[in-house]
Design a protein around this motif. Structure first.
Motif, PDB file in Angstrom:
ATOM      1  N   ASP A 120       0.842  -1.192   0.000  1.00  0.00           N
ATOM      2  CA  ASP A 120       0.000   0.000   0.000  1.00  0.00           C
ATOM      3  C   ASP A 120       0.876   1.239   0.000  1.00  0.00           C
ATOM      4  O   ASP A 120       2.114   1.155  -0.094  1.00  0.00           O
ATOM      5  CB  ASP A 120      -0.983  -0.008   1.172  1.00  0.00           C
ATOM      6  N   LYS A 121       0.264   2.397   0.108  1.00  0.00           N
ATOM      7  CA  LYS A 121       0.997   3.657  -0.012  1.00  0.00           C
ATOM      8  C   LYS A 121       1.819   3.985   1.228  1.00  0.00           C
ATOM      9  O   LYS A 121       2.607   4.925   1.217  1.00  0.00           O
ATOM     10  CB  LYS A 121       0.014   4.785  -0.307  1.00  0.00           C
ATOM     11  N   THR A 122       1.638   3.210   2.307  1.00  0.00           N
ATOM     12  CA  THR A 122       2.423   3.438   3.522  1.00  0.00           C
ATOM     13  C   THR A 122       3.647   2.525   3.592  1.00  0.00           C
ATOM     14  O   THR A 122       4.239   2.363   4.654  1.00  0.00           O
ATOM     15  CB  THR A 122       1.548   3.210   4.766  1.00  0.00           C
ATOM     16  N   ASN A 123       3.967   1.887   2.452  1.00  0.00           N
ATOM     17  CA  ASN A 123       5.094   0.947   2.353  1.00  0.00           C
ATOM     18  C   ASN A 123       4.852  -0.359   3.098  1.00  0.00           C
ATOM     19  O   ASN A 123       5.784  -1.121   3.347  1.00  0.00           O
ATOM     20  CB  ASN A 123       6.399   1.597   2.851  1.00  0.00           C
ATOM     21  N   PHE A 124       3.590  -0.603   3.468  1.00  0.00           N
ATOM     22  CA  PHE A 124       3.234  -1.914   4.014  1.00  0.00           C
ATOM     23  C   PHE A 124       3.375  -2.957   2.909  1.00  0.00           C
ATOM     24  O   PHE A 124       2.977  -2.729   1.763  1.00  0.00           O
ATOM     25  CB  PHE A 124       1.805  -1.882   4.530  1.00  0.00           C
ATOM     26  N   GLU A 125       3.935  -4.100   3.237  1.00  0.00           N
ATOM     27  CA  GLU A 125       4.161  -5.147   2.231  1.00  0.00           C
ATOM     28  C   GLU A 125       3.981  -6.510   2.873  1.00  0.00           C
ATOM     29  O   GLU A 125       4.476  -6.757   3.973  1.00  0.00           O
ATOM     30  CB  GLU A 125       5.572  -5.012   1.651  1.00  0.00           C
ATOM     31  N   ILE A 126       3.274  -7.390   2.192  1.00  0.00           N
ATOM     32  CA  ILE A 126       3.047  -8.733   2.731  1.00  0.00           C
ATOM     33  C   ILE A 126       2.895  -9.722   1.586  1.00  0.00           C
ATOM     34  O   ILE A 126       2.287  -9.419   0.553  1.00  0.00           O
ATOM     35  CB  ILE A 126       1.788  -8.765   3.631  1.00  0.00           C
ATOM     36  N   LEU A 127       3.499 -10.887   1.734  1.00  0.00           N
ATOM     37  CA  LEU A 127       3.349 -11.958   0.745  1.00  0.00           C
ATOM     38  C   LEU A 127       1.963 -12.568   0.882  1.00  0.00           C
ATOM     39  O   LEU A 127       1.408 -12.648   1.988  1.00  0.00           O
ATOM     40  CB  LEU A 127       4.419 -13.025   0.948  1.00  0.00           C
ATOM     41  N   THR A 128       1.420 -13.011  -0.233  1.00  0.00           N
ATOM     42  CA  THR A 128       0.062 -13.558  -0.205  1.00  0.00           C
ATOM     43  C   THR A 128       0.003 -14.878  -0.943  1.00  0.00           C
ATOM     44  O   THR A 128       0.592 -15.026  -2.026  1.00  0.00           O
ATOM     45  CB  THR A 128      -0.938 -12.556  -0.813  1.00  0.00           C
ATOM     46  N   PRO A 129      -0.678 -15.879  -0.376  1.00  0.00           N
ATOM     47  CA  PRO A 129      -0.849 -17.154  -1.090  1.00  0.00           C
ATOM     48  C   PRO A 129      -1.692 -16.957  -2.349  1.00  0.00           C
ATOM     49  O   PRO A 129      -2.512 -16.044  -2.438  1.00  0.00           O
ATOM     50  CB  PRO A 129      -1.577 -18.034  -0.063  1.00  0.00           C
ATOM     51  N   HIS A 130      -1.496 -17.839  -3.326  1.00  0.00           N
ATOM     52  CA  HIS A 130      -2.244 -17.731  -4.569  1.00  0.00           C
ATOM     53  C   HIS A 130      -2.364 -19.106  -5.211  1.00  0.00           C
ATOM     54  O   HIS A 130      -1.648 -20.047  -4.858  1.00  0.00           O
ATOM     55  CB  HIS A 130      -1.540 -16.777  -5.537  1.00  0.00           C
ATOM     56  N   ARG A 131      -3.263 -19.200  -6.155  1.00  0.00           N
ATOM     57  CA  ARG A 131      -3.361 -20.369  -7.028  1.00  0.00           C
ATOM     58  C   ARG A 131      -3.946 -19.910  -8.356  1.00  0.00           C
ATOM     59  O   ARG A 131      -4.556 -18.839  -8.452  1.00  0.00           O
ATOM     60  CB  ARG A 131      -4.207 -21.479  -6.401  1.00  0.00           C
TER      61      ARG A 131
END
Length: 679
Positions: free
Chosen positions: A559-570
């Motif tokens: 997001d614009k606050t430099n928050f970053e997180i990996l997310t599962p996907h398929r």
């Protein structure tokens, strides 16, 4: 009656002590010398019986005193409910409601702070050896196992308001899963008891779990919130006029006037709509504007409402396309009418035409719309490819040839459950009706055309729609036959024309119906991803992608606050399915990346079920206990002065040790009385 420490009954052998003392005293004799004993004979006979009675009463008093003390130390209590054994529960499961509605205030301040205090009081009212299991809406890893009192209190203090929400049914299932049949447990539900929380209870609570409701009463708050948003058109084009519809809800007993709904596009104010809303009213407010930018659009709607503000903003996103890609597969020669319609508007349409038999060189997924022009039959291979294309979000138009192989075409249409053609042909029939509210014709005509002004269709085939299908009639002929049918299949659309599009039907193709219909079919083929999703457990977002995604690919949200997180996907059916991590707690529009490649925006909003501030009353909870929990649950009023005592009773049952200590004291007094008063 049950006992906390039944092993203490071994101390009952202490009863032997006064018995032994009693027997020894009876065997002991004193010798007294008298000069004349003939006067004592009668006295001895009179007092022997009284002495024995006195000693027996003293013995009984001593035995009962010891017995009462032993029973008191064994911890007698009356259990609330018998489980698989008569021991009190050593397990406490506490559901602490930390949803947004718990930010409301009650008589003692904020509800959530009250709930935290009550949870701690439960811990300190239970035995020091008891174990605790905390359930919150966050489902954090540290809440997935039993802990001691100190760790439980620390987790309580660390818990904060969460955007996620849980239901009572889920709480019951969670408790059942964490208590074995050999254990007894107390399940405390500390919540403001929203109606949405107690709806749809289907789970049955295990017999070895006591359920205790601790409802918190919130003060009435007025609240207006943005419930949902949608576009009237599914496609979005550059310089195209948009109609955005926002659903607003007034969850209060007060009407609001001269309110404003603001639309922001890419952080710039785009449009404002005023509205009035009555008490308890749900109102749809329209905002009209023009798309002046292409590509991904990040948008939000805002209203101003206090004191509840978490539902005043709704984030969404969509994609504005500057070109619609169209593939026409011609059975014979290109269709002059379709060519003239699409090729003349090169700013909006990218048209390509191929002859039947060469379409296998084309990747259908590269096109928004595929048109089958003048087909008399369709091969099974092409049918399978078109079925997959439509399922994945493509739009398909079928135009029949004059000579139709009905069995082949019906086999194709049956794949979509769309309807079927008959061998019957129809000549010179006027169009009888138009579905003006359908997306193909909505806002096309200023006034509804009279039937006498509608065109005549010279040649068409008899086509019947299925009642079980999503395909519906859009243009009808006088004999109730279908001229144009439209419907959805999978993520895409299918359109079926029963007439030939050629010179023989020149009146139809030259009319004011033909061009808007085919033009809007092309425009509506631009299918955007879902506008937004909700922050809650198990939330998912589907994004259309023609590129195959590998399981080893790495996706992340920022997001614009430099928050970053990996997310599962398929990856399935040409879609990337993103699982929204539970660590995301703030609403907003996030950016999805595959490593460093930008994929799409993802808009996340708080669950609007928390905005409906309707709560279950105490009488309704009583009914719920009877109907759903077979009258085996209890209701505790946290406002009562003896609330802590009630918690203690639920932890240990109704204690009786004080009664037995009192009885022991009474028997001691009786012993003293027997000794002193019985001479």
């Amino acid at each position: 009656m049950s006992f906390i420490n039944p092993a203490f009954f071994w101390a009952m052998f202490a009863i032997a002590v006064p018995i032994i003392i009693h027997l020894i005293n009876f065997r002991r004799h004193k010798t007294l010398y008298f000069s004349n004993t003939r006067f004592l004979e009668n006295i001895r006979k009179e007092t022997k019986t009284k002495t024995k009675l006195k000693q027996i009463l003293i013995l009984i008093a001593r035995i009962l005193t010891i017995a009462m003390l032993v029973i008191a130390f064994a911890g007698p209590f009356i259990p609330i409910k018998q489980g698989n054994n008569d021991k009190p529960s050593g397990l406490n499961i506490i559901y602490l409601d930390n949803s947004f509605s718990m930010e409301n205030t009650g008589k003692k301040g904020k509800l959530f702070e009250q709930a935290q205090q009550i949870a701690q009081e439960i811990a300190y009212s239970s035995a020091s050896s008891a174990k605790y299991f905390l359930i919150t809406n966050d489902l954090l890893p540290e809440h997935q196992y039993f802990s001691d009192r100190d760790a439980f209190v620390r987790n309580i203090n660390k818990t904060s308001i969460s955007p996620s929400s849980y239901t009572l049914n889920e709480v019951v299932l969670k408790a059942n899963a964490n208590v074995t049949k050999e254990q007894n447990a107390n399940l405390y539900v500390i919540s403001d008891m929203q109606e949405t929380f107690v709806e749809n209870i289907s789970a049955k609570l295990n017999d070895n779990i006591n359920l205790i409701f601790v409802p918190l009463k919130a003060e009435k708050q007025n609240n207006i919130f943005i419930d949902s948003v949608w576009f009237e058109s599914l496609s979005h084009r550059l310089n195209m006029s948009e109609t955005l519809v926002a659903r607003l809800v007034n969850n209060s007993d007060e009407a609001f006037f001269e309110q404003s709904l603001q639309l922001y596009i890419n952080d710039s104010l785009k449009a404002v709509a005023g509205f009035n809303i009555e008490a308890g009213e749900t109102k749809d407010v329209e905002i009209e504007y023009v798309n002046t930018q292409s590509g991904f659009i990040e948008a939000r709607l805002e209203i101003t409402d206090y004191p509840i503000i978490y539902d005043n903003i709704l984030y969404f996103n969509y994609k504005v396309s500057d070109m619609t890609k169209i593939l026409i597969i011609n059975n014979e020669k290109p269709n002059r009418w379709l060519t003239a319609l699409y090729a003349s508007d090169s700013e909006n349409f990218d048209l390509k035409q191929v002859k039947l038999g060469t379409e296998q060189n084309e990747n259908f997924n590269n096109y928004n719309l595929v048109i089958l022009n003048s087909f008399s039959e369709i091969s099974t291979g092409l049918s399978a490819n078109l079925l997959e294309y439509t399922e994945n979000g493509g739009s398909l138009i079928f135009i029949p040839d004059k000579k139709l192989k009905v069995s082949s075409i019906n086999s194709f249409l049956n794949l979509f459950n769309a309807g079927n053609f008959t061998e019957q042909s129809i000549q010179n029939t006027r169009i009888a009706s138009i579905e003006y509210e359908h997306e193909l014709f909505k806002n096309v005509f200023i006034k509804k055309e009279k039937q006498s002004e509608l065109p005549i269709v010279a040649n068409s085939h008899k086509f019947n729609t299925f009642t079980s299908s999503s395909v519906r009639k859009v243009l009808n002929l006088e004999n109730n036959a279908t001229l144009l049918a439209a419907g959805n299949y999978g993520s895409g659309k299918i359109y079926i024309i029963s007439a030939h599009v050629d010179e023989s039907n020149s009146e139809f193709v030259k009319s004011a119906i033909f061009a808007p219909a085919f033009y809007n079919m092309a425009l509506n083929s631009q299918i955007s991803n879902q506008l937004y999703s909700t922050i809650k457990a198990g939330a998912k977002v589907e994004i259309k992608s023609d590129k195959e995604i590998l399981s080893s690919d790495i996706f992340k949200l920022t997001d614009k606050t430099n928050f970053e997180i990996l997310t599962p996907h398929r990856y399935a059916n040409k879609k990337i399915i993103i699982d929204i991590p539970q660590q995301i707690l703030n609403s907003g529009t996030y950016s999805l990346y595959k490593t460093e490649e930008y994929i799409s925006p993802i808009s996340l909003n708080y669950d609007r079920s928390e905005s409906v501030l309707d709560f279950v009353s105490a009488s309704d909870l009583d009914k719920l206990i009877v109907e759903k929990f077979d009258n085996k649950a209890k209701l505790v009023d946290s406002d009562k002065s003896d609330f802590k005592l009630e918690l203690k009773r639920f932890a240990d049952g109704k204690p009786l040790w004080q009664l037995f200590v009192l009885l022991a004291f009474i028997f001691v007094c009786c012993e003293i009385a027997f000794i002193r008063l019985l001479k």
